[in-house]
Design a protein around this motif. Structure first.
Motif, PDB file in Angstrom:
ATOM      1  N   CYS A 182       0.826  -1.214   0.000  1.00  0.00           N
ATOM      2  CA  CYS A 182       0.000   0.000   0.000  1.00  0.00           C
ATOM      3  C   CYS A 182       0.858   1.261   0.000  1.00  0.00           C
ATOM      4  O   CYS A 182       1.784   1.403   0.810  1.00  0.00           O
ATOM      5  CB  CYS A 182      -0.918  -0.006   1.225  1.00  0.00           C
ATOM      6  N   GLU A 183       0.531   2.175  -0.910  1.00  0.00           N
ATOM      7  CA  GLU A 183       1.301   3.419  -1.036  1.00  0.00           C
ATOM      8  C   GLU A 183       1.117   4.340   0.167  1.00  0.00           C
ATOM      9  O   GLU A 183       1.956   5.197   0.432  1.00  0.00           O
ATOM     10  CB  GLU A 183       0.872   4.156  -2.304  1.00  0.00           C
ATOM     11  N   THR A 191      -3.920  -5.891   1.368  1.00  0.00           N
ATOM     12  CA  THR A 191      -4.355  -5.359   0.071  1.00  0.00           C
ATOM     13  C   THR A 191      -4.952  -6.445  -0.824  1.00  0.00           C
ATOM     14  O   THR A 191      -4.562  -7.604  -0.762  1.00  0.00           O
ATOM     15  CB  THR A 191      -3.189  -4.681  -0.669  1.00  0.00           C
ATOM     16  N   THR A 192      -5.878  -6.027  -1.669  1.00  0.00           N
ATOM     17  CA  THR A 192      -6.506  -6.911  -2.663  1.00  0.00           C
ATOM     18  C   THR A 192      -6.460  -6.218  -4.014  1.00  0.00           C
ATOM     19  O   THR A 192      -6.898  -5.069  -4.145  1.00  0.00           O
ATOM     20  CB  THR A 192      -7.974  -7.198  -2.294  1.00  0.00           C
ATOM     21  N   ALA A 201      -1.863  -2.072 -11.523  1.00  0.00           N
ATOM     22  CA  ALA A 201      -2.849  -2.821 -10.745  1.00  0.00           C
ATOM     23  C   ALA A 201      -3.698  -1.853  -9.942  1.00  0.00           C
ATOM     24  O   ALA A 201      -3.189  -0.904  -9.333  1.00  0.00           O
ATOM     25  CB  ALA A 201      -2.150  -3.798  -9.810  1.00  0.00           C
ATOM     26  N   ILE A 202      -4.998  -2.101  -9.945  1.00  0.00           N
ATOM     27  CA  ILE A 202      -5.926  -1.346  -9.092  1.00  0.00           C
ATOM     28  C   ILE A 202      -6.131  -2.171  -7.828  1.00  0.00           C
ATOM     29  O   ILE A 202      -6.382  -3.383  -7.895  1.00  0.00           O
ATOM     30  CB  ILE A 202      -7.266  -1.114  -9.801  1.00  0.00           C
ATOM     31  N   TYR A 203      -5.992  -1.538  -6.681  1.00  0.00           N
ATOM     32  CA  TYR A 203      -6.042  -2.302  -5.432  1.00  0.00           C
ATOM     33  C   TYR A 203      -6.757  -1.535  -4.333  1.00  0.00           C
ATOM     34  O   TYR A 203      -6.890  -0.297  -4.382  1.00  0.00           O
ATOM     35  CB  TYR A 203      -4.625  -2.657  -4.966  1.00  0.00           C
ATOM     36  N   ASN A 204      -7.215  -2.290  -3.333  1.00  0.00           N
ATOM     37  CA  ASN A 204      -7.811  -1.737  -2.116  1.00  0.00           C
ATOM     38  C   ASN A 204      -6.997  -2.216  -0.917  1.00  0.00           C
ATOM     39  O   ASN A 204      -6.600  -3.387  -0.853  1.00  0.00           O
ATOM     40  CB  ASN A 204      -9.262  -2.207  -1.940  1.00  0.00           C
ATOM     41  N   CYS A 205      -6.778  -1.331   0.034  1.00  0.00           N
ATOM     42  CA  CYS A 205      -6.151  -1.720   1.304  1.00  0.00           C
ATOM     43  C   CYS A 205      -7.293  -1.851   2.315  1.00  0.00           C
ATOM     44  O   CYS A 205      -7.803  -0.852   2.831  1.00  0.00           O
ATOM     45  CB  CYS A 205      -5.132  -0.674   1.759  1.00  0.00           C
ATOM     46  N   GLU A 206      -7.719  -3.101   2.563  1.00  0.00           N
ATOM     47  CA  GLU A 206      -8.955  -3.355   3.285  1.00  0.00           C
ATOM     48  C   GLU A 206      -8.761  -3.397   4.805  1.00  0.00           C
ATOM     49  O   GLU A 206      -7.892  -4.104   5.310  1.00  0.00           O
ATOM     50  CB  GLU A 206      -9.543  -4.693   2.817  1.00  0.00           C
ATOM     51  N   PRO A 207      -9.588  -2.653   5.521  1.00  0.00           N
ATOM     52  CA  PRO A 207      -9.467  -2.629   6.989  1.00  0.00           C
ATOM     53  C   PRO A 207      -9.703  -3.991   7.641  1.00  0.00           C
ATOM     54  O   PRO A 207      -9.086  -4.297   8.666  1.00  0.00           O
ATOM     55  CB  PRO A 207     -10.540  -1.620   7.414  1.00  0.00           C
ATOM     56  N   GLY A 217      -7.715   1.454   4.239  1.00  0.00           N
ATOM     57  CA  GLY A 217      -8.859   1.841   3.419  1.00  0.00           C
ATOM     58  C   GLY A 217      -8.484   2.539   2.129  1.00  0.00           C
ATOM     59  O   GLY A 217      -9.366   2.902   1.341  1.00  0.00           O
ATOM     60  N   TYR A 218      -7.214   2.699   1.880  1.00  0.00           N
ATOM     61  CA  TYR A 218      -6.765   3.412   0.674  1.00  0.00           C
ATOM     62  C   TYR A 218      -7.080   2.608  -0.581  1.00  0.00           C
ATOM     63  O   TYR A 218      -7.002   1.376  -0.586  1.00  0.00           O
ATOM     64  CB  TYR A 218      -5.258   3.668   0.774  1.00  0.00           C
TER      65      TYR A 218
END
Length: 532
Positions: A182-183, A191-192, A201-207, A217-218
């Motif tokens: 995660c940046e 991250t997913t 890559a498009i990613y989510n940093c999931e809580p 949440g980024y």
């Protein structure tokens, strides 16, 4: 044929035209590395040595995995202090200080993974294995995996199908075999990746993705190359095989179970990456007192600890004497180490031609040596006897061992004896059972008053024997004591117990004949006569 020679010949035949054979093994630096991890090091290391002796060019890569997320914390570190770092790559987590808390800001060469990984690297070097040490982060950051990441992520549907077909693991249609550091928060375990177009890559940093870490949440879009992305374990393993490429790599029993990680990685390697699967050497667990060892749970002794309690040749011997498909059960305490020395010395006797039975075991001694091309003949005094000798005050151990050998000790003999004396002292101080330890009592022990009349007569008889036969050897004395015991109504436990109670204040002790021979005769005679 000893197993090392057998497997080395198999590998030699499997790669007849290969100019250089690449051997690889790895360990994740998630804490102090337990001694069981040395089994993989030893198996790969001695096979590299054996192949070189067959005339092959070999490189043995040992990789320290420092890119995995911190997903658990060793019990000896401060759980609360390290909680904010959970989910970050191990190379981005601070090394611990002496209190088990995070120390300075992590750098490429000073971080959690380097702290524990370097300790293990020192042990590998101490054991004489010529391994080229590499760090996962270096391979990621230098772009060695870039092309393979692109190839691995080009067909996520096929990867998901392999996971489901082999291991039964169901992945959602959005799942991609890739994670991003995660940046914003620097975590990778949270991250997913939801989309990958071949470049970004498009990613989510999931809580709430995992229970052991909390994402920020980024949501972002970034190139996964040059260390920003990380492959999941089974995909990563296949990529590591393909990238070097690896010719030989064994792995533990758990990885080789049906539907396990090795089978999944095999399929990915062949069907997704179009690469060859390395020659596999499945090996059993290294158990500690019957239980599988765990670095994070603090179960078992560390590689560093065990490397300090025995010479490197003996630790190598422990790791290689048993075939890979058989477990090794090791326990520091009790008589495990003396028995290990005995086994080592039996193999040495076979190697030097002093015994002719089971000649293959001589190869176990050979491969255990730090320099197999230069093995000096030397006298091995039994470790348990050395441990006995160091506990006798004012005893010249060198003279006693010369008596056992029958001639003057050579420089090589003396060096071997010095090493055994040092390791015996440490074993007695830290690991030996109470039964192996004793102290000569300067006064008659209070417990000796409980000896009965027959036991006292037995002691008087031994005193007379010593007076009349001052030159009896330990073996001769032991035989004579047995004759006295047979002539008395005492059971063996009662007879020998009297000897130990009179001198040590306890019911058991070293072998009686050699024990009494090592002591001052006048002291023993006077002590036994005083107990009447």
């Amino acid at each position: 044929m000893f197993w090392i020679d057998d497997v080395a010949q198999q590998i030699n035949k499997a790669f007849p035209d290969k100019e250089e054979i690449i051997i690889r093994d790895e360990k994740t630096a998630s804490g102090r590395v337990h001694v069981g991890s040395l089994r993989g090091v030893a198996i790969h290391g001695v096979l590299a040595e054996a192949l070189i002796q067959l005339g092959r060019k070999v490189t043995f890569y040992y990789e320290i995995n420092d890119c995995d997320p911190m997903d658990g914390l060793p019990v000896y570190l401060d759980q609360n202090a390290y909680r904010p770092y959970m989910g970050k790559p191990l190379n981005a987590v601070p090394a611990p200080n002496e209190l088990g808390k995070p120390s300075s800001t992590p750098t490429a060469t000073n971080n959690f993974a380097r702290y524990f990984g370097n300790e293990f690297v020192e042990v590998i070097a101490k054991l004489g294995f010529n391994a080229q040490i590499v760090w996962s982060s270096d391979f990621y950051h230098e772009g060695r995996y870039n092309g393979w990441i692109e190839k691995a992520c080009a067909h996520p549907d096929k990867v998901r199908e392999i996971y489901q077909k082999i291991s039964g693991s169901e992945k959602s249609e959005e799942w991609n075999p890739l994670q991003i550091v995660c940046e914003k928060c620097g975590k990778v375990g949270t991250t997913t990746v939801t989309e990958f177009n071949g470049k970004e890559a498009i990613y989510n940093c999931e809580p709430n993705k995992v229970t052991w870490a909390q994402g920020c949440g980024y949501q972002g879009k970034v190139s996964p190359f040059n260390g920003r992305g990380k492959l999941p374990w089974k995909m990563e393993w296949a990529v590591k095989w393909a990238a070097l490429p690896v010719d030989v790599e064994g792995s533990g029993k758990d990885h080789n179970a049906s539907g396990g990680s090795h089978e999944v990685s095999e399929a990915i390697c062949k069907e997704i990456l179009g690469a060859k699967v390395p020659f596999n050497i499945p090996y059993e667990f290294f158990l500690f007192g019957g239980a599988k060892m765990s670095a994070s749970k603090g179960l078992g002794a560390t590689a560093k600890e065990v490397s300090e309690m025995m010479p490197p040749e003996l630790l190598r011997f422990l790791m290689i004497r048993t075939r890979p498909n058989q477990p090794i059960d090791f326990n520091i305490e009790g008589d495990t180490i003396p028995r290990l020395y005995d086994n080592h010395d039996e193999c040495a006797a076979i190697y030097f031609g002093q015994k002719t039975d089971t000649p293959d075991l001589g190869r176990a001694f050979y491969f255990a040596q730090m320099d197999p091309q230069n093995i000096p003949a030397r006298y091995f005094s039994r470790f348990s006897r050395v441990a006995f000798m160091v506990q006798i005050p004012h005893l010249s151990i060198t003279k006693e061992v010369e008596k056992l050998k029958g001639i003057t000790l050579t420089p090589e003999d003396k060096k071997e004896l010095e090493d055994r004396v040092a390791y015996a002292r440490r074993w007695l101080d830290e690991f030996a059972s109470d039964q192996a330890k004793f102290q000569i009592q300067t006064e008659i022990p209070v417990s000796a008053a409980s000896l009965d009349s027959e036991q006292k007569k037995f002691l008087q008889a031994i005193a007379t024997l010593l007076q009349e036969n001052p030159s009896l050897s330990g073996e001769e004395l032991h035989s004579k004591i047995h004759e006295l015991k047979k002539a008395s109504p005492l059971e063996a436990r009662e007879a020998f117990g009297a000897i130990y109670q009179a001198l040590l204040g306890k019911d058991s002790g070293p072998q009686a004949g050699w024990f009494l021979e090592a002591l001052d005769r006048t002291f023993v005679i006077e002590r036994f006569k005083a107990i009447n």
